[in-house]
Every structure is written in structure tokens, then in C-alpha cells.
Enzyme design. Sequence first.
Site, mmCIF file in Angstrom:
data_model
loop_
_atom_site.group_PDB
_atom_site.id
_atom_site.type_symbol
_atom_site.label_atom_id
_atom_site.label_comp_id
_atom_site.label_asym_id
_atom_site.label_seq_id
_atom_site.Cartn_x
_atom_site.Cartn_y
_atom_site.Cartn_z
ATOM 1 N N ASP A 2 0.863 -1.159 0.078
ATOM 2 C CA ASP A 2 0.128 -0.042 -0.137
ATOM 3 C C ASP A 2 0.908 1.272 -0.098
ATOM 4 O O ASP A 2 0.649 2.294 -0.653
ATOM 5 C CB ASP A 2 -0.676 -0.213 1.138
ATOM 6 C CG ASP A 2 -1.570 -1.344 1.332
ATOM 7 O OD1 ASP A 2 -2.375 -1.623 0.473
ATOM 8 O OD2 ASP A 2 -1.461 -2.214 2.316
ATOM 9 N N HIS A 29 -4.446 -3.517 6.517
ATOM 10 C CA HIS A 29 -4.272 -3.737 5.077
ATOM 11 C C HIS A 29 -5.475 -4.306 4.646
ATOM 12 O O HIS A 29 -6.022 -5.385 4.329
ATOM 13 C CB HIS A 29 -3.185 -4.754 4.778
ATOM 14 C CG HIS A 29 -3.212 -5.237 3.377
ATOM 15 N ND1 HIS A 29 -2.910 -4.463 2.194
ATOM 16 C CD2 HIS A 29 -3.678 -6.513 2.499
ATOM 17 C CE1 HIS A 29 -2.934 -5.070 1.233
ATOM 18 N NE2 HIS A 29 -3.610 -6.295 1.316
HETATM 19 P P1 NAX Z 1 -1.832 -18.613 -3.938
HETATM 20 O O1 NAX Z 1 -3.229 -18.998 -3.799
HETATM 21 O O2 NAX Z 1 -1.279 -18.503 -5.407
HETATM 22 O O3 NAX Z 1 -0.936 -19.026 -3.175
HETATM 23 C C1 NAX Z 1 -1.193 -19.514 -1.657
HETATM 24 C C2 NAX Z 1 -0.340 -20.924 -1.378
HETATM 25 O O4 NAX Z 1 -0.585 -21.019 -0.022
HETATM 26 C C3 NAX Z 1 -0.816 -21.986 -1.986
HETATM 27 O O5 NAX Z 1 0.143 -22.690 -2.852
HETATM 28 C C4 NAX Z 1 -1.272 -22.939 -0.823
HETATM 29 O O6 NAX Z 1 -1.410 -24.156 -1.005
HETATM 30 C C5 NAX Z 1 -0.465 -22.231 0.167
HETATM 31 N N1 NAX Z 1 -1.075 -22.782 1.531
HETATM 32 C C6 NAX Z 1 -2.442 -22.571 1.962
HETATM 33 N N2 NAX Z 1 -2.482 -22.981 3.379
HETATM 34 C C7 NAX Z 1 -1.088 -23.361 3.585
HETATM 35 C C8 NAX Z 1 -0.547 -23.465 5.100
HETATM 36 N N3 NAX Z 1 -1.312 -23.948 5.987
HETATM 37 N N4 NAX Z 1 0.721 -23.517 4.766
HETATM 38 C C9 NAX Z 1 1.540 -23.559 3.850
HETATM 39 N N5 NAX Z 1 1.248 -22.935 2.657
HETATM 40 C C10 NAX Z 1 -0.334 -23.045 2.465
HETATM 41 O O7 NAX Z 1 -2.010 -16.892 -3.308
HETATM 42 P P2 NAX Z 1 -1.162 -15.689 -3.533
HETATM 43 O O8 NAX Z 1 -1.381 -14.920 -4.590
HETATM 44 O O9 NAX Z 1 0.404 -16.249 -3.599
HETATM 45 O O10 NAX Z 1 -1.370 -14.934 -2.228
HETATM 46 C C11 NAX Z 1 -1.154 -15.143 -0.798
HETATM 47 C C12 NAX Z 1 -1.887 -14.357 0.085
HETATM 48 O O11 NAX Z 1 -1.303 -13.082 0.137
HETATM 49 C C13 NAX Z 1 -3.321 -14.260 -0.055
HETATM 50 O O12 NAX Z 1 -3.693 -14.629 1.401
HETATM 51 C C14 NAX Z 1 -3.621 -12.871 -0.634
HETATM 52 O O13 NAX Z 1 -4.776 -12.452 -0.120
HETATM 53 C C15 NAX Z 1 -2.059 -12.152 0.259
HETATM 54 N N6 NAX Z 1 -2.141 -10.820 -0.309
HETATM 55 C C16 NAX Z 1 -1.595 -10.082 0.542
HETATM 56 C C17 NAX Z 1 -1.306 -8.471 0.142
HETATM 57 C C18 NAX Z 1 -0.680 -7.662 1.093
HETATM 58 O O14 NAX Z 1 -0.530 -6.648 0.701
HETATM 59 N N7 NAX Z 1 -0.630 -7.929 2.634
HETATM 60 C C19 NAX Z 1 -1.218 -8.234 -1.230
HETATM 61 C C20 NAX Z 1 -1.216 -9.690 -2.225
HETATM 62 C C21 NAX Z 1 -1.954 -10.508 -1.678
HETATM 63 O O15 NAX Z 1 -3.395 -10.515 -2.208
#
Ligand code: NAX
Length: 327
Positions: free
Chosen positions: A159, A187
Site C-alpha cells: 500500500d 491492510h
Molecule cells: P496463492 O493461492 O497463489 O498461493 C497461496 C499458497 O499458499 C498456495 O500454494 C497454498 O497451497 C499455500 N497454503 C495454503 N495454506 C497453507 C498452509 N497452511 N501452509 C503453507 N502453505 C499454505 O495465493 P497468492 O497470490 O500467493 O497470495 C497469498 C496471500 O497473500 C493471500 O492471502 C493474499 O490475499 C495475500 N496478499 C496480501 C497482500 C498484502 O499486501 N498484504 C497483497 C497481495 C495478496 O493479495
Amino acid sequence: MKSPVRVAVTGAAGQIGYALLFRIAAGDMLGKDQPVILHLLEITPALPALNGVVMELNDCAFPLLAGIVATDDPNVAFKDVDYALLVGARPRGPGMERKDLLEANGAIFAPQGKALNAHARRDVKVLVVGNPANTNALIAQQNAPDLDPRCFTAMVRLDHNRALSQLAEKTGAHVTDIRKMTIWGNHSSTQYPDIHHATVKGTAATSLVDQAWYRDSFIPTVQQRGAAIIKARGASSAASAASAAIDHMRSWALGTEPGDWVSMAIPSDGSYGIAPGVIYGYPVTCKNGKYEIVQGLEINAFSRERMDATDKELREERAGVEHLFAR
Ligand code: NAX
């Protein structure tokens, strides 16, 4: 050459993971003289995909990559780690309410907090990226009673960077001309991007843009940038999120620039009248691996209202997850 440090990344086979790991291994996060051992955590069904990422990391022949641990066990993933980037989270499914989302993420971040408590280095630096990031960080922190609560932070740096980019474009400047940008709070769409203390080439930002643009264009654009990316790309921000995660950790570990600050969501100590304990975005400076809240900023009525609204949301989120805290 320094001795290697251990960096855990959860959700390592996801899209942010794919944009993050190669840059960490290239030295973008901790410096070109700092070897790293990557600890990659995924859920069991994603281990084959994670293996593909490991193969690619090895194929890069990175000089700084001193080892890789790939696992589906948090107790292995967090063993002796110096840094932990908690990216993997449960996304909001169709019809899922915030309560369900917080609950589903509690099931991830409570055990990860316990595993960090048991196995990580006592000065571990934890960054939560997975949403709802601030409250997920709180859940992990509250399940790690033996670690300093200040080890736990959440990401508002994306952000912050979005705000820099918007202000630079509007003022015909470059992002490097801007100092003292602030993201207060959560966020989420209640976050408050504040330009009242920012300067562009040394001039007060508020004197360069009009209030209507600030209120009606800048603030909502920054708040809703994530949704705009999803609409345009058909997928959520990944490379920019990874880049911001690297910026957050680099600032924390290596320090902020003199005369400037960055935004980090950190445990509130009550500064600026925010509820103590919530993980709230603040302007911070970093030195010798420690962050400090920038104190003494003047807060006008416009800012106060917005800072309180995002505080309120965080207090409500906390109330929804308190049953997940270790006693
Ligand atoms: P993806 O769905 O591409 O990847 C997430 C990965 O996490 C998957 O491979 C899944 O298997 C794995 N996972 C799920 N549960 C798990 C666990 N208990 N232990 C280990 N791995 C696990 O998502 P992606 O685009 O990489 O985003 C990840 C997260 O970042 C989401 O929650 C998203 O909302 C968040 N974001 C946060 C942002 C921020 O500024 N704070 C911005 C970007 C993003 O939206």
C-alpha cells in the site's frame, strides 16, 4: 562472506511465492553478501508443485543460495529460522463471510505461531502477507508466548509503494523524490494513506495537490488498488506483493534511509491513540534490526477520523479471533 541465515516462506508454491523466492535467493532482500537457506512450507497436496519450484531454484545456480528445505511440516519449516514470511493463507471463497475467513485462517496461523514459538530463533523477524494480514499476524503472535510480541509484523508496504507511485505520477516526480509517506492501520479498504507529512523534492506534498484529488482520487485508488489489479489481470497482485515483502524485510533488517521512514504494521503500543496490541500500520524507522514508531506527528481532524475507523476495524477483527489465542 557471512554465514548463511535461514529464511522461511509459507505458501511457497503459490503465485507470490513464485515471485518472491528467486529474488530472496538473488540477494535482493538481505544483501548481495548474505547467503540464505530457504525453508519452504506448503500444504501436502502442493508438494509436487513445490518440488518443481525447488528444481528451478537449483537450476538458477544462485551463488547466495546455501540450501533448501521443502516440507509440509511447520515444525521443520520454522526450525532455527531467522526470518519467516507467512504468505500462504486461505482466500475468501464465494459467499464466505469475514467471520468464516478469520476462522479458516486461524486454523493456519495459530499452529504456525506455535511452531515458530517452539522452533524459530528468539529474534526471528516474522512478516505476515497472507490476508487478512494484520489479524493473521496477531493470531500467530498470540500463539507464540515465548517470543517477543514485536517479532510479529504484517505487510502494508505494498500500500505504501502504491501510494508513492500515485503521488509521483500526479506530481510529475519520481518515487525516489518522495519522503515520509504513511499508511496507517489495516491492510484493507479502511487503510489510511496519509500524505500530510510527505514531501516531494523537499516540498510539502499537500501544497502540490488539491484536497479534492487527495480525498476523492488518491485515497480510494490506493485503498482499492488490489481489486483493480484483480479486474485487470484476472489474478491478484503477485510480483508487486513479493517486491513489497522484500522491501519490508530489507528495511527491517538493514535499516531505513536517514530523513525518511517506511510503513509497517506492528503491535500497537498505544501511540497516536490506537488500541494497544492490534497490529496497526505505522510510520517507522529501522536501525540495527529494530523498528521504532515515528513519534510527534501532528494529526488533524481529517486524519484522526480515518485512523480511528481502521483501528475500529482491527479491534473488531481481534474480537472475532480472541478464542484462538493461547491462554
Ligand atoms: P496463492 O493461492 O497463489 O498461493 C497461496 C499458497 O499458499 C498456495 O500454494 C497454498 O497451497 C499455500 N497454503 C495454503 N495454506 C497453507 C498452509 N497452511 N501452509 C503453507 N502453505 C499454505 O495465493 P497468492 O497470490 O500467493 O497470495 C497469498 C496471500 O497473500 C493471500 O492471502 C493474499 O490475499 C495475500 N496478499 C496480501 C497482500 C498484502 O499486501 N498484504 C497483497 C497481495 C495478496 O493479495
